[in-house]
Design a protein around this motif. Structure first.
Motif, mmCIF file in Angstrom:
data_model
loop_
_atom_site.group_PDB
_atom_site.id
_atom_site.type_symbol
_atom_site.label_atom_id
_atom_site.label_comp_id
_atom_site.label_asym_id
_atom_site.label_seq_id
_atom_site.Cartn_x
_atom_site.Cartn_y
_atom_site.Cartn_z
ATOM 1 N N UNK A 60 0.787 -1.224 0.000
ATOM 2 C CA UNK A 60 0.000 0.000 0.000
ATOM 3 C C UNK A 60 0.819 1.274 0.000
ATOM 4 N N UNK A 61 2.140 1.142 -0.181
ATOM 5 C CA UNK A 61 3.028 2.312 -0.115
ATOM 6 C C UNK A 61 3.509 2.767 -1.472
ATOM 7 N N UNK A 62 3.783 1.822 -2.360
ATOM 8 C CA UNK A 62 4.351 2.141 -3.668
ATOM 9 C C UNK A 62 3.467 1.587 -4.773
ATOM 10 N N UNK A 63 3.319 2.377 -5.826
ATOM 11 C CA UNK A 63 2.636 1.933 -7.039
ATOM 12 C C UNK A 63 3.642 1.976 -8.181
ATOM 13 N N UNK A 64 3.731 0.887 -8.913
ATOM 14 C CA UNK A 64 4.717 0.813 -9.988
ATOM 15 C C UNK A 64 4.294 -0.273 -10.962
ATOM 16 N N UNK A 65 4.964 -0.330 -12.094
ATOM 17 C CA UNK A 65 4.687 -1.368 -13.075
ATOM 18 C C UNK A 65 5.527 -2.601 -12.774
ATOM 19 N N UNK A 66 5.054 -3.752 -13.229
ATOM 20 C CA UNK A 66 5.618 -5.048 -12.857
ATOM 21 C C UNK A 66 7.138 -5.162 -13.030
ATOM 22 N N UNK A 67 7.748 -4.649 -14.117
ATOM 23 C CA UNK A 67 9.192 -4.827 -14.267
ATOM 24 C C UNK A 67 10.039 -4.229 -13.149
ATOM 25 N N UNK A 68 9.467 -3.333 -12.356
ATOM 26 C CA UNK A 68 10.217 -2.752 -11.244
ATOM 27 C C UNK A 68 10.147 -3.600 -9.973
ATOM 28 N N UNK A 69 9.306 -4.640 -9.964
ATOM 29 C CA UNK A 69 9.102 -5.417 -8.747
ATOM 30 C C UNK A 69 10.389 -6.024 -8.188
ATOM 31 N N UNK A 70 11.245 -6.663 -8.998
ATOM 32 C CA UNK A 70 12.480 -7.223 -8.419
ATOM 33 C C UNK A 70 13.350 -6.163 -7.746
ATOM 34 N N UNK A 71 13.375 -4.957 -8.315
ATOM 35 C CA UNK A 71 14.190 -3.891 -7.747
ATOM 36 C C UNK A 71 13.561 -3.358 -6.464
ATOM 37 N N UNK A 72 12.242 -3.341 -6.413
ATOM 38 C CA UNK A 72 11.562 -2.942 -5.168
ATOM 39 C C UNK A 72 11.856 -3.946 -4.064
ATOM 40 N N UNK A 73 11.839 -5.234 -4.392
ATOM 41 C CA UNK A 73 12.161 -6.264 -3.408
ATOM 42 C C UNK A 73 13.601 -6.137 -2.926
ATOM 43 N N UNK A 74 14.496 -5.800 -3.843
ATOM 44 C CA UNK A 74 15.885 -5.606 -3.444
ATOM 45 C C UNK A 74 16.012 -4.417 -2.495
ATOM 46 N N UNK A 75 15.282 -3.338 -2.779
ATOM 47 C CA UNK A 75 15.287 -2.181 -1.895
ATOM 48 C C UNK A 75 14.719 -2.513 -0.528
ATOM 49 N N UNK A 76 13.686 -3.367 -0.514
ATOM 50 C CA UNK A 76 13.094 -3.792 0.751
ATOM 51 C C UNK A 76 14.105 -4.590 1.568
ATOM 52 N N UNK A 77 14.877 -5.463 0.901
ATOM 53 C CA UNK A 77 15.920 -6.218 1.590
ATOM 54 C C UNK A 77 16.964 -5.290 2.184
ATOM 55 N N UNK A 78 17.296 -4.245 1.424
ATOM 56 C CA UNK A 78 18.279 -3.280 1.898
ATOM 57 C C UNK A 78 17.776 -2.555 3.140
ATOM 58 N N UNK A 79 16.490 -2.202 3.143
ATOM 59 C CA UNK A 79 15.902 -1.528 4.306
ATOM 60 C C UNK A 79 15.903 -2.424 5.539
ATOM 61 N N UNK A 80 15.772 -3.725 5.336
ATOM 62 C CA UNK A 80 15.783 -4.665 6.450
ATOM 63 C C UNK A 80 17.187 -4.983 6.929
ATOM 64 N N UNK A 81 18.188 -4.404 6.254
ATOM 65 C CA UNK A 81 19.570 -4.632 6.653
ATOM 66 C C UNK A 81 20.177 -5.897 6.099
ATOM 67 N N UNK A 82 19.532 -6.490 5.097
ATOM 68 C CA UNK A 82 20.053 -7.719 4.496
ATOM 69 C C UNK A 82 20.994 -7.396 3.346
ATOM 70 N N UNK A 83 21.831 -8.359 3.006
ATOM 71 C CA UNK A 83 22.718 -8.195 1.863
ATOM 72 C C UNK A 83 21.903 -8.276 0.577
#
Length: 246
Positions: A157-180
Motif C-alpha cells: 500500500x506504499x508504492x505503485x509501480x509497473x511489474x518490471x520494477x518489482x524485483x528492484x523494489x524487493x531488493x530495496x526492501x531487503x536493503x531496508x531490512x539490513x540484508x545483503x
C-alpha cells in the motif's frame, strides 16, 4: 456422541477439501513449495540442521555431498516473517508462471528451473552465498515481471509501480531490512539471462533460440495433451510470423 460424529465429519470434509485444493496446484509449483515447507519443518523439529543443507562447494566436490546442490534452494531460515514472505512470493509467482506463459509446457518450466539452479550454483562457487532459495525466487519474479510489463503493482500500500520494477523494489526492501543485496542481484542477473536468451535474443535480427529443452525432459514431464498444446502454440506463432512477413 452426536457432537463427536459431527466434529469428525467436519474434520474429514476439511481434510478432503484441502487435499483437493492441494492437488489442483500445478505440479512443479506444488513439488517445490512442498519441498521448501518440509525442509523448514524438518529443521524446526531438529531432524536435520542448516549445516547439512547449505551450499558448500568444498563439501560437494571433495566429500560428494551432492544433495547440497538441491537443499541450498529449499531452506529460507527458521519460521518467521522472512520464511512466510519468501514462501508466499514463491507460491504466487511460481504458480502464475506455470499457469501462464508455461501453461502446457511443464518440461520447459522444469528446464528453466535447471538453468537457473545451475547458473546460480556456478556463481555460488565464487560468492560467499550459503542458501540460494531467495535468489531463485527473485529469478522467478523477474521472469514473470518482464513478461507482464503493463501490470500495475502495489507494495504494502506504499508504492505503485509497473511489474518490471518489482524485483528492484524487493531488493530495496531487503536493503531496508539490513540484508545483503548480493542474493537479490544474483536472482535478477540470472533471471535477466534467461529472459534475454529465451524471449529477446531469438527475436533479434540474426538471433536464434539457444535454450532448447532436452527431449528427455519432454518425455518425462509433458503429457500428450501438453505436447499438442505446445505444437498448437508453435503453429500460431509461425502463422503470426508469416503474416508479419507478408
Amino acid at each position: 456422541m452426536a457432537y463427536s460424529e459431527a466434529a469428525a465429519a467436519a474434520a474429514a470434509a476439511m481434510a478432503h477439501s484441502f487435499t483437493q485444493e492441494y492437488f489442483q496446484i500445478p505440479v512443479v509449483t506444488r513439488a517445490y513449495t512442498t519441498a521448501c515447507v518440509l525442509t523448514t519443518a524438518a529443521v524446526q523439529l531438529e531432524v536435520i540442521t542448516p549445516f547439512q543443507l547449505y551450499f558448500n562447494p568444498d563439501l560437494i566436490i571433495r566429500r560428494y555431498q551432492i544433495w547440497r546442490l538441491i537443499t541450498s534452494f529449499l531452506f529460507f531460515g527458521s519460521l518467521g516473517f522472512s520464511f512466510v514472505f519468501n514462501i508466499i512470493f514463491l507460491y504466487r509467482y511460481c504458480r502464475m508462471l506455470e499457469e501462464g506463459s508455461f501453461r502446457g509446457r511443464t518440461a520447459d518450466f522444469v528446464f528453466m528451473f535447471l538453468f537457473g539452479g545451475i547458473v546460480m550454483s556456478l556463481f555460488g562457487l565464487f560468492a560467499n552465498i550459503f542458501f540460494l532459495g531467495q535468489a531463485f525466487i527473485i529469478m522467478l519474479v523477474y521472469v514473470w515481471s518482464r513478461r507482464h510489463p503493463l501490470i500495475r503493482m502495489n507494495f504494502f500500500g506504499l508504492l505503485n509501480f509497473q511489474a518490471p520494477f518489482l524485483p528492484w523494489v524487493l531488493m530495496g526492501f531487503s536493503l531496508l531490512l539490513g540484508n545483503s543485496i548480493v542474493v537479490d542481484l544474483l536472482g535478477i542477473s540470472v533471471g535477466h539471462m534467461y529472459y534475454f536468451l529465451e524471449d529477446v535474443f531469438p527475436n533479434l535480427p540474426g538471433g536464434r533460440k539457444l535454450l532448447m529443452t532436452p527431449e528427455l525432459l519432454r518425455m518425462m514431464f509433458d503429457q500428450p495433451e501438453e505436447a499438442n498444446y505446445r505444437l498448437l502454440q508453435q503453429d500460431d506463432d509461425g502463422q503470426q510470423d508469416d503474416e508479419q512477413q507478408n
